[in-house]
Design an enzyme around this catalytic site. Structure first.
Site, short mmCIF file in Angstrom:
data_model
loop_
_atom_site.label_atom_id
_atom_site.label_comp_id
_atom_site.label_asym_id
_atom_site.label_seq_id
_atom_site.Cartn_x
_atom_site.Cartn_y
_atom_site.Cartn_z
N LYS A 95 33.32 31.65 36.46
CA LYS A 95 33.20 32.58 37.51
C LYS A 95 34.30 33.70 37.51
O LYS A 95 35.22 33.57 36.85
CB LYS A 95 33.47 31.74 38.67
CG LYS A 95 33.55 32.46 40.20
CD LYS A 95 32.18 32.20 40.54
CE LYS A 95 31.98 33.08 41.82
NZ LYS A 95 31.20 34.31 41.45
N GLN A 116 41.61 35.05 35.38
CA GLN A 116 40.70 34.34 36.47
C GLN A 116 40.77 32.73 36.25
O GLN A 116 40.63 32.02 37.07
CB GLN A 116 39.22 34.89 35.82
CG GLN A 116 38.33 34.48 37.14
CD GLN A 116 38.46 35.88 38.02
OE1 GLN A 116 38.48 37.01 37.78
NE2 GLN A 116 38.41 35.55 39.22
N LYS A 119 43.70 31.98 38.44
CA LYS A 119 43.49 32.38 39.93
C LYS A 119 42.27 31.04 40.27
O LYS A 119 42.69 30.82 41.56
CB LYS A 119 42.87 33.49 39.82
CG LYS A 119 42.73 33.96 41.38
CD LYS A 119 41.89 35.65 41.11
CE LYS A 119 42.52 36.57 40.33
NZ LYS A 119 42.06 38.03 40.36
N LYS A 131 34.71 36.71 32.98
CA LYS A 131 34.60 38.15 33.40
C LYS A 131 33.75 39.06 32.45
O LYS A 131 33.68 38.70 31.55
CB LYS A 131 36.22 38.71 33.50
CG LYS A 131 36.57 39.92 34.05
CD LYS A 131 36.95 39.62 35.52
CE LYS A 131 36.74 40.69 36.42
NZ LYS A 131 37.37 40.64 37.67
N GLY A 170 31.24 41.05 41.87
CA GLY A 170 31.47 42.38 41.80
C GLY A 170 33.08 42.65 41.15
O GLY A 170 33.83 41.61 41.13
N ASP A 171 33.38 43.67 41.13
CA ASP A 171 34.82 44.12 40.56
C ASP A 171 34.66 45.72 40.50
O ASP A 171 33.80 46.22 41.27
CB ASP A 171 35.17 43.61 39.15
CG ASP A 171 36.60 43.79 38.86
OD1 ASP A 171 37.43 43.04 39.49
OD2 ASP A 171 37.03 44.65 38.27
N THR A 214 38.95 39.85 49.65
CA THR A 214 40.09 40.05 48.80
C THR A 214 41.15 40.92 49.59
O THR A 214 42.46 40.31 49.45
CB THR A 214 39.72 41.04 47.41
OG1 THR A 214 38.57 40.15 46.78
CG2 THR A 214 40.79 40.97 46.65
N ASN A 245 36.92 48.80 47.66
CA ASN A 245 36.82 47.40 48.25
C ASN A 245 38.00 46.87 49.00
O ASN A 245 38.27 46.70 50.19
CB ASN A 245 35.57 46.51 47.53
CG ASN A 245 35.48 45.13 48.31
OD1 ASN A 245 36.37 44.24 48.00
ND2 ASN A 245 34.79 44.91 49.36
N SER A 383 33.96 33.97 46.96
CA SER A 383 32.47 33.63 46.31
C SER A 383 32.34 32.26 45.96
O SER A 383 31.25 32.03 45.80
CB SER A 383 33.04 34.23 44.67
OG SER A 383 32.86 35.81 45.05
P1 NDP Z 1 36.49 49.34 43.42
O1 NDP Z 1 35.74 50.22 42.62
O2 NDP Z 1 35.91 49.04 44.98
O3 NDP Z 1 37.60 50.46 43.81
C1 NDP Z 1 38.44 50.65 42.90
C2 NDP Z 1 39.64 51.54 43.56
O4 NDP Z 1 40.68 51.92 42.43
C3 NDP Z 1 38.97 53.36 43.53
O5 NDP Z 1 39.74 53.75 44.88
C4 NDP Z 1 39.28 53.66 42.30
O6 NDP Z 1 39.42 55.12 42.32
C5 NDP Z 1 40.78 53.04 41.99
N1 NDP Z 1 40.91 53.23 40.58
C6 NDP Z 1 40.03 52.44 39.59
N2 NDP Z 1 40.51 52.65 38.24
C7 NDP Z 1 41.58 53.49 38.44
C8 NDP Z 1 42.47 54.04 37.58
N3 NDP Z 1 42.16 53.79 36.03
N4 NDP Z 1 43.41 54.80 38.10
C9 NDP Z 1 43.60 54.89 39.28
N5 NDP Z 1 42.74 54.52 40.24
C10 NDP Z 1 41.77 53.80 39.82
O7 NDP Z 1 37.18 48.06 43.11
P2 NDP Z 1 37.81 46.85 43.86
O8 NDP Z 1 38.43 47.43 45.05
O9 NDP Z 1 36.66 45.77 43.84
O10 NDP Z 1 38.97 46.41 42.90
C11 NDP Z 1 40.22 46.93 42.75
C12 NDP Z 1 41.21 45.84 42.15
O11 NDP Z 1 40.89 44.75 42.62
C13 NDP Z 1 40.64 45.77 40.39
O12 NDP Z 1 42.22 45.47 39.89
C14 NDP Z 1 40.01 44.52 40.63
O13 NDP Z 1 39.92 43.84 39.45
C15 NDP Z 1 40.89 43.98 41.60
N6 NDP Z 1 40.30 42.71 42.42
C16 NDP Z 1 38.90 42.80 43.16
C17 NDP Z 1 38.23 41.79 43.72
C18 NDP Z 1 37.01 42.02 44.47
O14 NDP Z 1 36.72 41.08 45.26
N7 NDP Z 1 36.41 43.25 44.65
C19 NDP Z 1 38.64 40.60 43.53
C20 NDP Z 1 40.13 40.35 42.99
C21 NDP Z 1 40.66 41.63 42.40
P3 NDP Z 1 38.03 56.15 41.98
O15 NDP Z 1 37.10 55.82 43.13
O16 NDP Z 1 38.62 57.30 41.62
O17 NDP Z 1 37.49 55.50 40.61
#
Ligand code: NDP
Length: 451
Positions: A95, A116, A119, A131, A170-171, A214, A245, A383
């Site tokens: 997962k 993961q 976690k 992943k 998603g991620d 999250t 997100n 999830s």
């Molecule tokens: P989204 O794609 O919804 O958002 C990602 C955000 O981070 C955007 O604002 C993006 O900016 C920014 N970002 C991405 N890459 C970079 C980078 N290299 N440098 C600077 N800013 C960056 O992703 P999520 O919100 O889902 O995920 C964010 C983090 O949370 C990740 O580390 C993910 O692994 C972790 N996570 C997510 C979960 C989930 O349920 N979604 C669960 C657990 C952890 P831009 O729009 O410019 O790309």
């Protein structure tokens, strides 16, 4: 165990991991953090050492890499690389999320799959670690192009996943739109309607609160950490990075608790709103990011606040910091500025957002440091709740799911305290989460023999 002996053992272990997985720097970083916490514990529990559990846990059960060809809107061929890392199935089906971002490579996904495992174990739900994703960049692509890519990606991935085998979510770069396209393709190819993906739309098997989970979870975790020092979120200034997100719902929950979120960012820069991003402004950001797919700089124009191009928000004075964008987005210099400015709590919504030097500094300063593995586990936990509802063919109410999520975050915090409380009373959440996540996995692997 004294520090010199520990360092030697960690270095010996890491030398083998690096030799076997060259150039996977993020994977090395994630493994090292865990190994540093676990070696002293394993020395005290020889069954894990004799069973070579640590060596086995660092080796993925299976790594899938595949070509993803698709046609763009001009009818031209494009090709990306797809991955799925099936890391560990000791306690349940693999997962973990799917990431679509140009920086995706084997090392990044192995680090994420490795984290993961621990976690998912911490959530107490029966989920193994996995992943996946691709170096496809959804930015600037039309809906049609994203659909073409997702269909092609799933055409291969569907051979390897299933509701009792591997359940992606998603991620970064994968939200409701992408999960929808992938689910549709899976259904067409397999002729079955199952809970093979989570993060689905509500009308077709999704769970209430999954989008929020999250960010809400990282806020619940911060609340628990603060409570150990008699503090609460109300009235506190909070700096958040990212605007996707996780950031959006961290902002929502912090604001609901009476905290003031003053920053959000994207990969181009950050906005600073000293009056706080309230519900109305957050709705603007959600529309900007989720519908218009625009840049955070537009917020500064709309509300007349500062925008800092090419910068991260860690220089802004705050009580609580929530890194919610990506890995290694907060370095040692940032950690020092945060602490010097009075920040005493960091709750990580993103995976491994703080560099090892930053983590070391937070621990040295004994601030409340909640690492992603624990603090952001609410996403995968919900999830897991979506999977349960799919198996039951029932949907729980918003309140029921939120209450379960909240309780899971409280329980994860308790586990961290149990395994991470040091002699002087300081709670080392890194140690607590790593050991707390490890024990169940390790015992299951030993019980299952040659796995
Ligand atoms: P989204 O794609 O919804 O958002 C990602 C955000 O981070 C955007 O604002 C993006 O900016 C920014 N970002 C991405 N890459 C970079 C980078 N290299 N440098 C600077 N800013 C960056 O992703 P999520 O919100 O889902 O995920 C964010 C983090 O949370 C990740 O580390 C993910 O692994 C972790 N996570 C997510 C979960 C989930 O349920 N979604 C669960 C657990 C952890 P831009 O729009 O410019 O790309």
């Amino acid at each position: 165990m004294n520090k010199e002996v520990l360092d030697q053992k960690v270095n010996d272990f890491m030398a083998k991991v690096i030799a076997k997985n060259p150039s996977e720097v993020e994977f090395h970083q994630a493994v090292k953090e865990v190994v540093e916490s676990l070696i002293p514990y394993i020395e005290e529990h020889p069954k894990y050492k004799d069973g070579k559990v640590l060596e086995r846990i660092c080796e993925p059960e299976r790594v899938l890499m595949f070509r993803v060809p698709w046609l763009d809107d001009k009818g031209e061929f494009q090709v990306n690389r797809g991955f799925r890392i099936e890391m560990n199935s000791a306690i349940g089906p693999y997962k973990g999320g799917l990431r679509l971002h140009p920086t995706v490579n084997l090392g990044v996904l192995k680090f994420l799959a490795f984290e993961q495992i621990f976690k998912n174990s911490l959530t107490t739900l029966p989920m193994g670690g996995g992943k996946g994703g691709s170096d496809f960049d959804p930015k600037g692509k039309s809906d049609n192009e994203v659909m073409k890519f997702c269909q092609s990606f799933m055409t291969e991935l569907q051979r390897h996943i299933g509701p009792d085998t591997d359940v992606p979510a998603g991620d970064i770069g994968v939200g409701g739109r992408e999960i929808g396209f992938m689910f549709g393709q899976y259904k067409r190819l397999r002729n079955e309607f199952t809970g093979v993906l989570t993060g689905k739309g509500l009308e077709w098997g999704g769970s209430l609160i999954r989008p929020e989970a999250t960010g809400y979870g990282a806020t619940y975790f911060a609340k628990e950490m603060l409570a150990t020092r008699g503090l609460e979120i109300e009235g506190k200034t909070v700096v958040i990075s990212g605007s996707g997100n996780v950031s959006q719902y961290a902002c929502e929950r912090v604001t609901m608790y009476g905290g003031k979120v003053v920053t959000m960012s994207d990969s181009n820069g950050f906005i600073y709103d000293p009056n706080g991003i309230d519900a109305e402004k957050l709705a603007y950001i959600m529309n900007l990011k989720n519908v218009k797919r625009g840049r955070i700089s537009d917020y500064a124009t709309k509300y007349g606040v500062e925008y800092h191009e090419g910068k991260t928000p860690w220089g802004v004075k705050c009580d609580i910091a929530m890194p919610c964008a990506t890995q290694n987005e907060l370095n040692e210099a940032d950690a020092k500025v945060l602490v010097a400015n009075g920040c005493y709590c960091v709750s990580e919504g993103a995976n491994m957002p703080s560099t090892p030097e930053a983590v070391e500094y937070f621990l040295e300063k004994k601030i409340l440091y909640g690492l992603g593995k624990a603090a952001n586990a609410g996403g995968v936990a919900t999830s897991g709740l979506e999977m349960s509802q799919n198996s039951l063919r029932l949907s729980w109410t918003r309140e029921e799911v939120d209450q379960r999520l909240h309780q899971i975050m409280i329980d994860i915090h308790k586990t961290c305290v149990k395994f991470g409380k040091e002699e002087d009373g300081f709670i080392n959440y890194v140690k607590g989460a790593n050991i707390g996540g490890f024990v169940k996995i390790a015992d299951s692997m030993l019980a299952q023999g040659l796995v």
